[in-house]
Scaffold this motif. Sequence first.
Motif, PDB file in Angstrom:
ATOM      1  N   GLN A  92       0.835  -1.196   0.000  1.00 22.95           N
ATOM      2  CA  GLN A  92       0.000   0.000   0.000  1.00 22.95           C
ATOM      3  C   GLN A  92       0.878   1.258   0.000  1.00 22.95           C
ATOM      4  OE1 GLN A  92      -0.375  -2.306   2.620  1.00 22.95           O
ATOM      5  NE2 GLN A  92      -2.206  -3.384   1.945  1.00 22.95           N
ATOM      6  N   ARG A  93       0.349   2.330  -0.523  1.00 19.31           N
ATOM      7  CA  ARG A  93       1.041   3.612  -0.613  1.00 19.31           C
ATOM      8  C   ARG A  93       1.429   4.134   0.766  1.00 19.31           C
ATOM      9  NH1 ARG A  93       0.061   8.861   0.545  1.00 19.31           N
ATOM     10  NH2 ARG A  93       0.134  10.476  -1.068  1.00 19.31           N
ATOM     11  N   SER A  94       2.650   4.647   0.888  1.00 15.15           N
ATOM     12  CA  SER A  94       3.060   5.420   2.061  1.00 15.15           C
ATOM     13  C   SER A  94       3.502   6.793   1.577  1.00 15.15           C
ATOM     14  CB  SER A  94       4.207   4.727   2.819  1.00 15.15           C
ATOM     15  OG  SER A  94       5.457   4.961   2.185  1.00 15.15           O
ATOM     16  N   THR A 149       0.859   1.236  -6.520  1.00 16.57           N
ATOM     17  CA  THR A 149       0.714   0.376  -5.353  1.00 16.57           C
ATOM     18  C   THR A 149      -0.704  -0.188  -5.407  1.00 16.57           C
ATOM     19  OG1 THR A 149      -0.212   2.030  -3.823  1.00 16.57           O
ATOM     20  CG2 THR A 149       2.209   1.908  -3.984  1.00 16.57           C
ATOM     21  N   THR A 150      -1.058  -1.049  -4.477  1.00 14.54           N
ATOM     22  CA  THR A 150      -2.421  -1.588  -4.483  1.00 14.54           C
ATOM     23  C   THR A 150      -3.453  -0.515  -4.129  1.00 14.54           C
ATOM     24  OG1 THR A 150      -2.112  -2.339  -2.197  1.00 14.54           O
ATOM     25  CG2 THR A 150      -1.712  -3.939  -3.959  1.00 14.54           C
ATOM     26  N   THR A 151      -3.014   0.576  -3.509  1.00 14.34           N
ATOM     27  CA  THR A 151      -3.940   1.679  -3.220  1.00 14.34           C
ATOM     28  C   THR A 151      -3.737   2.861  -4.166  1.00 14.34           C
ATOM     29  OG1 THR A 151      -2.397   2.373  -1.473  1.00 14.34           O
ATOM     30  CG2 THR A 151      -4.323   1.099  -0.797  1.00 14.34           C
ATOM     31  N   THR A 152      -2.779   2.748  -5.088  1.00 16.83           N
ATOM     32  CA  THR A 152      -2.634   3.709  -6.189  1.00 16.83           C
ATOM     33  C   THR A 152      -2.501   2.886  -7.468  1.00 16.83           C
ATOM     34  OG1 THR A 152      -0.236   3.821  -5.754  1.00 16.83           O
ATOM     35  CG2 THR A 152      -1.595   5.575  -4.844  1.00 16.83           C
ATOM     36  N   LYS A 204       0.398   7.319  -7.832  1.00 18.98           N
ATOM     37  CA  LYS A 204       0.623   8.366  -6.828  1.00 18.98           C
ATOM     38  C   LYS A 204       0.982   9.681  -7.506  1.00 18.98           C
ATOM     39  CE  LYS A 204       2.950   9.182  -2.408  1.00 18.98           C
ATOM     40  NZ  LYS A 204       4.034  10.156  -2.551  1.00 18.98           N
TER      41      LYS A 204
END
Length: 296
Positions: free
Chosen positions: A139-141, A150-153, A159
């Motif tokens: 996941q994005r940090s 990422t799985t969240t971007t 991002k």
Amino acid sequence: MSQIPYTTIPADEILAPGHLGCGGCGATLSMRLALKALGRKTVLVVPACCWSIIDGMAPFTAAGVPLMHTPFASAAAAASGVRAALDVKGDVDTTVCAWAGDGGTFDIGIQALSAAAERNENIIYVCYDNEAYMNTGVQRSSATPFGAWTTTTPNQRVKEQPKKDIMRILAAHGIPYAATATVAYPDDFIAKFERARQMRGTRFLHVLSPCPPGWKIPSERAIEFARLAVATRVFPLVEVEDGRRWRVTVDPPREGLSAYLAGQGRFRQLAEDGERIAEVVRALDERWAAMGGQAR
């Protein structure tokens, strides 16, 4: 701009071979070198992160030195407590080292790290930075670079924000020493860890740690991409004393940005976008100049 001179890498292998790291894991390779420099009189404090898994099943440890697991947000606070306890016992020789990922440093743990740095606690804090929350599924940090998947971007919404400049944040605290390092340059890596070990006060080491699954690269190419990160100035190798005196420690000929981006699956969308690549280059040049680097 001079490169740190050749350093003899200690032969003592403290990290045991029975760890649970992935093939090519930059975090595991970094721990191996770090322990060589820090030595056996070291206590590690590790929050929730990849390394809390890599270390193995409790009550065993692959680290070869005492290791304390802590909650996600508390690495710097717990390390400060361990240091205080050792001081009460009269043990001033043991090094206390917090070892946390980018999620536990840039994001969840930054309040404890900032507080420890403000107090100038006598600890070494290492952030091994694989540029996402890799342990929980990529996941994005805030350490994830601009344009990365990422799985969240996901690919259509990569991002859009730049990577947080953690070195400048820590330098702003005026701590005695902060430096960047990577296993692709082991002499530079060992020299910086040894220097940090010999100092007192809060010392911060930012270590780039390629993650083959998260970066979508073959495990055997992890060192190659760590070296390219330095050559492209994506990850400059620098050190700063007292928050003011910056020095570039390795300055190779600038090259390889296209190879760096195209070779990682996480940058597939960015590698095909010339306008965005130009934006990346401008940002890299601005940061390099701000650190006192010279154009080539």
